[in-house]
Structure formats: C-alpha cells, structure tokens
Scaffold this motif. Structure first.
Motif, PDB file in Angstrom:
ATOM      1  N   TYR A 127       0.871  -1.180   0.000  1.00 11.08           N
ATOM      2  CA  TYR A 127       0.000   0.000   0.000  1.00 11.08           C
ATOM      3  C   TYR A 127       0.903   1.223   0.000  1.00 11.08           C
ATOM      4  O   TYR A 127       2.066   1.145   0.385  1.00 11.08           O
ATOM      5  CB  TYR A 127      -0.869   0.052   1.263  1.00 11.08           C
ATOM      6  CG  TYR A 127      -1.746  -1.144   1.446  1.00 11.08           C
ATOM      7  CD1 TYR A 127      -3.034  -1.164   0.930  1.00 11.08           C
ATOM      8  CD2 TYR A 127      -1.285  -2.258   2.133  1.00 11.08           C
ATOM      9  CE1 TYR A 127      -3.841  -2.275   1.099  1.00 11.08           C
ATOM     10  CE2 TYR A 127      -2.080  -3.374   2.300  1.00 11.08           C
ATOM     11  CZ  TYR A 127      -3.371  -3.377   1.777  1.00 11.08           C
ATOM     12  OH  TYR A 127      -4.159  -4.477   1.946  1.00 11.08           O
ATOM     13  N   ILE A 128       0.334   2.356  -0.418  1.00  7.89           N
ATOM     14  CA  ILE A 128       1.038   3.609  -0.173  1.00  7.89           C
ATOM     15  C   ILE A 128       0.139   4.505   0.659  1.00  7.89           C
ATOM     16  O   ILE A 128      -1.087   4.501   0.507  1.00  7.89           O
ATOM     17  CB  ILE A 128       1.427   4.360  -1.472  1.00  7.89           C
ATOM     18  CG1 ILE A 128       0.268   4.346  -2.458  1.00  7.89           C
ATOM     19  CG2 ILE A 128       2.715   3.838  -2.066  1.00  7.89           C
ATOM     20  CD1 ILE A 128       0.310   5.513  -3.368  1.00  7.89           C
ATOM     21  N   ASP A 129       0.773   5.258   1.541  1.00 12.40           N
ATOM     22  CA  ASP A 129       0.084   6.315   2.274  1.00 12.40           C
ATOM     23  C   ASP A 129       0.348   7.622   1.539  1.00 12.40           C
ATOM     24  O   ASP A 129       1.514   7.972   1.316  1.00 12.40           O
ATOM     25  CB  ASP A 129       0.639   6.430   3.704  1.00 12.40           C
ATOM     26  CG  ASP A 129      -0.031   5.452   4.646  1.00 12.40           C
ATOM     27  OD1 ASP A 129      -1.041   4.833   4.260  1.00 12.40           O
ATOM     28  OD2 ASP A 129       0.456   5.315   5.788  1.00 12.40           O
ATOM     29  N   VAL A 130      -0.718   8.311   1.154  1.00  9.92           N
ATOM     30  CA  VAL A 130      -0.550   9.596   0.454  1.00  9.92           C
ATOM     31  C   VAL A 130      -1.453  10.647   1.085  1.00  9.92           C
ATOM     32  O   VAL A 130      -2.484  10.338   1.683  1.00  9.92           O
ATOM     33  CB  VAL A 130      -0.894   9.497  -1.059  1.00  9.92           C
ATOM     34  CG1 VAL A 130       0.225   8.870  -1.833  1.00  9.92           C
ATOM     35  CG2 VAL A 130      -2.195   8.766  -1.281  1.00  9.92           C
ATOM     36  N   SER A 131      -1.061  11.915   0.891  1.00 14.80           N
ATOM     37  CA  SER A 131      -1.872  13.027   1.405  1.00 14.80           C
ATOM     38  C   SER A 131      -3.162  13.154   0.602  1.00 14.80           C
ATOM     39  O   SER A 131      -3.178  12.874  -0.603  1.00 14.80           O
ATOM     40  CB  SER A 131      -1.119  14.347   1.260  1.00 14.80           C
ATOM     41  OG  SER A 131       0.052  14.328   2.004  1.00 14.80           O
TER      42      SER A 131
END
Ligand SMILES: Cc1cc2nc3c(=O)[nH]c(=O)nc-3n(C[C@H](O)[C@H](O)[C@H](O)COP(=O)(O)OP(=O)(O)OC[C@H]3O[C@@H](n4cnc5c(N)ncnc54)[C@H](O)[C@@H]3O)c2cc1C
Length: 242
Positions: A127-131
């Motif tokens: 997964y990626i955490d993005v704003s």
C-alpha cells in the motif's frame, strides 16, 4: 454543493454569523495556523471551478501546512454559527462542489508533498500512504519511479487530487477489473466536522470510513489515504481513437 460541516459541527442552531464572529475567526486562524490564510477578494481561482457555471466569494482561502492546520480550521469554524468549510482539491468538479460562498475554503494541494510512504504487509501486499491533497499524476509517477508499483485503480485523467476523487468514486479503464478507487482504499485519516483527527477503515470507525468514501466532502476531510498498489507492468499500450 458546498462541503458543509454545519450539520455535523453544530449541535444546535445558532444566530447567523456577525461581523464580530468573522473578525474573531479570521484573527484566531491567523494566530494559530502554520500555513497561510488569504482573506476575501484575494482568493482568485477559488471563486470558480473548472465548470465555470457558478462563482462564489469565500470568506477566506486557507493553505494548510498539514493535518493539524486543517483540524484547527474546522474546529474554529464549528464554533461560529453557520460557518461552513469546503475542502478544495484541484477544483475539477463542475457544479460548485468545492466552492464556498461566505465560508472557508481549504486548499488541500498545499499538503500534497507531506506524505508518501510505502507500506508492505507481506511479500506481495503493498500500500502507499498519500496526502489527501496529492495529485494522482504525481502519485503514479512516484510509485513507478521509486517502487516500480502503480495504484490498482486510477482515474483516466490524472490531474485530480486523491481526496477529490475518493470523495466521489474515481473511475477509469481499470475500474472494470479492480472497482472504482474507493474500493481500493484500506484506511483513511479524516478531520471530522468537529475538528477531530480520526483514523478509519472497514473495521475501525467504519461508519466514518464508508461515509467519507464517495461522501462529497460532507462527512469529513480526507488528509491521508492508504491505497492499494501493485507491480507496474513493463510496458503499456496506447490506443488512439480516430
Ligand atoms: C477534465 C476532467 C477529467 C475527469 N476525469 C475523470 C476520470 O477519469 N475519472 C473520474 O472518476 N472522474 C473524473 N473527473 C471528475 C473528477 O473526478 C471529480 O470532479 C473530482 O471530484 C475532481 O477532483 P478534484 O481534486 O478536482 O476535486 P474538487 O473538484 O476540488 O472537489 C470535489 C469534491 O470533493 C471534495 N473534496 C476535495 N478534497 C477533499 C478531501 N481531501 N476530503 C474530503 N473531500 C474533499 C470537495 O469539497 C468537493 O465536494 C474528471 C473531471 C474533469 C474536469
């Protein structure tokens, strides 16, 4: 439609905002915010969206430095009767959804660089955490160049923000296989209508999670999204329709 926090921010109806209310909220935001606040007429393109059908005069445009600023804005607004807040992504909705006549507009793009983090659960689940204010085009570019990965579900047009499309659905050619973008989110950070910062997912605060996804900014402001990614293909084809 304006992202209107009034209904969840105010338990009881109050008197309409007065000049004193407006003075005190703008003064307190100037003191509290780490980002910037532009009052009234200096808000430029915030008065319109890409549809160009409507115009609005926001009380102020806020460029938050991060999630704490966003929480401060919503908390301050929740204490003034009838004060509304709209999160604005890239302003590509066409019916005034990210505009706010007389209220506060938060330019989510000012937080776009804040967050980009790969989360690996096991050998094959990433997964990626993005704003919330990140533009999908930048997310895709960074995912491919830094990790050789891509989000599973995109939009066809990539000049839209993460929060802007997750507040709708986010559809593209991949949606037939993986579902819309809102079906490819594992977890969100959300600023609620009272200015609290909450983590939500299918199992943690699920009501908030499913309210915010596709919720047109009416249930909270998405400040972080954990998005499913997969290995990027070596090559992609381009079809041009005559
Ligand atoms: C040229 C063009 C191409 C498009 N292509 C596609 C496409 O391929 N696929 C697709 O699905 N859609 C597409 N759309 C529609 C687009 O996805 C939606 O209009 C989307 O909401 C716009 O994203 P934005 O970042 O500009 O959001 P904005 O227009 O700024 O905001 C849209 C709504 O989301 C709310 N919002 C914004 N950020 C947040 C946040 N962080 N948290 C909570 N609420 C928030 C706003 O308050 C508003 O209600 C396209 C639109 C245009 C004009």
């Amino acid at each position: 439609m304006i992202a209107d926090f009034e209904r969840i921010a105010h338990d009881t109806d109050g008197e309409p905002q007065t000049d004193d209310d407006i003075y005190s909220i703008t003064k307190s935001l100037r003191l509290q915010l780490q980002g910037s606040i532009e009052i009234g007429g200096n808000t430029g393109t915030t008065s319109k969206d890409i549809g160009g059908l409507y115009s609005a005069e926001p009380l102020a445009l806020i460029k938050p430095s991060g999630v704490d600023d966003i929480a401060r804005v919503v908390k301050a607004a929740s204490q003034v009767p009838h004060m509304t807040v709209a999160a604005r992504g890239n302003g590509h909705s066409v019916n005034g959804q990210s505009m706010n006549d007389g209220g506060l507009v938060i330019d989510m793009r000012s937080t776009e660089e804040n967050l980009f983090r790969l989360i690996t659960l096991d050998c094959c689940t990433n997964y990626i955490d993005v704003s919330g204010g990140a533009i999908w085009e930048d997310v895709l570019t960074r995912c491919v160049s830094e990790f050789g990965l891509t989000p599973r579900s995109w939009t066809d047009y990539l000049g839209l923000t993460v929060g802007g499309t997750l507040s709708n659905a986010g559809v593209s050619g991949q949606a037939f296989r993986y579902g819309p973008q809102i079906s490819n989110v594992m977890e969100l950070d959300v600023v609620t209508g009272k200015g609290d910062i909450a983590v939500c997912s299918e199992t943690q605060n699920p009501e908030l999670f499913f309210g915010v996804l596709g919720g047109l900014g009416q249930f909270g402001i998405i400040t972080r999204a954990r998005v499913k990614v997969q290995t990027a293909p070596d090559m992609v084809g381009l079809s041009v329709l005559e």
